[in-house]
Design a protein around this motif. Structure first.
Motif, mmCIF file in Angstrom:
data_model
loop_
_atom_site.group_PDB
_atom_site.id
_atom_site.type_symbol
_atom_site.label_atom_id
_atom_site.label_comp_id
_atom_site.label_asym_id
_atom_site.label_seq_id
_atom_site.Cartn_x
_atom_site.Cartn_y
_atom_site.Cartn_z
ATOM 1 N N SER A 1 0.836 -1.192 0.000
ATOM 2 C CA SER A 1 0.000 0.000 0.000
ATOM 3 C C SER A 1 0.875 1.248 0.000
ATOM 4 O O SER A 1 1.986 1.248 0.545
ATOM 5 C CB SER A 1 -0.882 -0.003 1.250
ATOM 6 N N SER A 2 0.351 2.313 -0.574
ATOM 7 C CA SER A 2 1.092 3.573 -0.643
ATOM 8 C C SER A 2 1.053 4.355 0.672
ATOM 9 O O SER A 2 1.763 5.347 0.819
ATOM 10 C CB SER A 2 0.523 4.452 -1.761
ATOM 11 N N ASP A 3 0.259 3.898 1.626
ATOM 12 C CA ASP A 3 0.039 4.651 2.864
ATOM 13 C C ASP A 3 1.313 4.979 3.641
ATOM 14 O O ASP A 3 1.397 6.010 4.289
ATOM 15 C CB ASP A 3 -0.923 3.898 3.788
ATOM 16 N N SER A 4 2.307 4.129 3.559
ATOM 17 C CA SER A 4 3.538 4.330 4.328
ATOM 18 C C SER A 4 4.565 5.207 3.617
ATOM 19 O O SER A 4 5.643 5.431 4.147
ATOM 20 C CB SER A 4 4.196 2.980 4.619
ATOM 21 N N TYR A 5 4.221 5.695 2.435
ATOM 22 C CA TYR A 5 5.224 6.358 1.610
ATOM 23 C C TYR A 5 4.839 7.781 1.210
ATOM 24 O O TYR A 5 5.162 8.233 0.123
ATOM 25 C CB TYR A 5 5.515 5.509 0.365
ATOM 26 N N ASP A 6 4.181 8.480 2.113
ATOM 27 C CA ASP A 6 3.846 9.880 1.855
ATOM 28 C C ASP A 6 5.086 10.744 2.059
ATOM 29 O O ASP A 6 5.795 10.598 3.061
ATOM 30 C CB ASP A 6 2.735 10.365 2.786
ATOM 31 N N THR B 1 14.688 12.577 5.158
ATOM 32 C CA THR B 1 13.453 11.810 5.321
ATOM 33 C C THR B 1 12.911 11.363 3.969
ATOM 34 O O THR B 1 12.452 10.224 3.813
ATOM 35 C CB THR B 1 12.395 12.631 6.087
ATOM 36 N N VAL C 1 12.249 7.485 2.899
ATOM 37 C CA VAL C 1 10.967 6.988 2.392
ATOM 38 C C VAL C 1 11.156 6.333 1.024
ATOM 39 O O VAL C 1 10.629 5.241 0.771
ATOM 40 C CB VAL C 1 9.919 8.127 2.330
ATOM 41 N N ASP D 1 12.849 2.983 1.476
ATOM 42 C CA ASP D 1 11.917 1.977 1.978
ATOM 43 C C ASP D 1 10.957 1.515 0.882
ATOM 44 O O ASP D 1 10.700 0.318 0.726
ATOM 45 C CB ASP D 1 11.131 2.518 3.169
ATOM 46 N N PHE D 2 10.430 2.464 0.105
ATOM 47 C CA PHE D 2 9.513 2.116 -0.975
ATOM 48 C C PHE D 2 10.186 1.194 -1.989
ATOM 49 O O PHE D 2 9.648 0.141 -2.335
ATOM 50 C CB PHE D 2 8.988 3.375 -1.684
#
Length: 142
Positions: free
Chosen positions: A74-79, A99, A103, A106-107
Motif C-alpha cells: 500500500s502507498s500509505d507508508s510512503y507519503d 526523510t 521513504v 523503503d519504498f
C-alpha cells in the motif's frame, strides 16, 4: 492506495520521484550554503534521470504489468512531506531531504521484493534503493 499491479507501482514511483524532484528544485533555490545547493541540484538531476529510467522500465515491461497480481503493498507508508520552512532553515531542509531519501529507500526496497517476478525491474529498484540510502547517509553526516 493499494499498489496491486506492477503498473500502479511504477505510476506511484514516478509520482514519488516527481515530488522529490520538485522539493530538490525548491531546496536548491532556498539553500544558502553552496555545497548544499550543489547537492540539491545533483539530486534534482538524479530525479530526472530516475523518471526516465522508470519510464523505460514501464515501456519494456508493458505486458507483464497486467499478468501478476501484487498483494499486501500500500502507498500509505510512503507519503512525502516536502514543505520548506519559510525561514529557510538549512538544517530543517536537510532533515526533510534525509526523510525523503529514507521513504524512497523503503519504498524501492519493498517494491523490489513485490516485483521479484520481473528480475530486471526488481534489480533496478534495488539499485535505486541503494542510491537513496547512500544519499540519506550523506545528508545525515554533512
Amino acid at each position: 492506495m493499494e499498489l496491486g499491479t506492477f503498473g500502479i507501482i511504477l505510476k506511484f514511483a514516478l509520482d514519488l520521484e516527481g515530488t522529490a524532484s520538485s522539493f530538490y528544485e525548491s531546496a536548491a533555490k532556498n539553500a544558502v550554503d553552496s555545497n548544499l545547493v550543489s547537492l540539491f541540484e545533483n539530486l534534482l538531476n538524479r530525479g530526472q534521470k530516475r523518471i526516465k529510467t522508470l519510464k523505460r522500465i514501464r515501456r519494456e515491461n508493458t505486458t507483464e504489468m497486467i499478468l501478476e497480481p501484487i498483494t499486501g503493498f500500500s502507498s500509505d507508508s510512503y507519503d512525502l512531506v516536502t514543505a520548506i520552512p519559510e525561514d529557510n532553515d538549512e538544517r530543517t531542509i536537510r532533515e526533510i531531504a534525509a526523510t525523503i531519501e529514507e521513504v524512497l529507500h523503503d519504498f524501492y526496497t519493498v517494491a523490489a521484493t513485490k516485483i521479484d517476478f520481473l528480475s530486471e525491474a526488481a534489480y533496478s529498484f534495488e539499485i535505486l534503493a541503494e542510491e537513496n540510502d547512500e544519499t540519506r547517509q550523506l545528508l545525515a553526516v554533512s
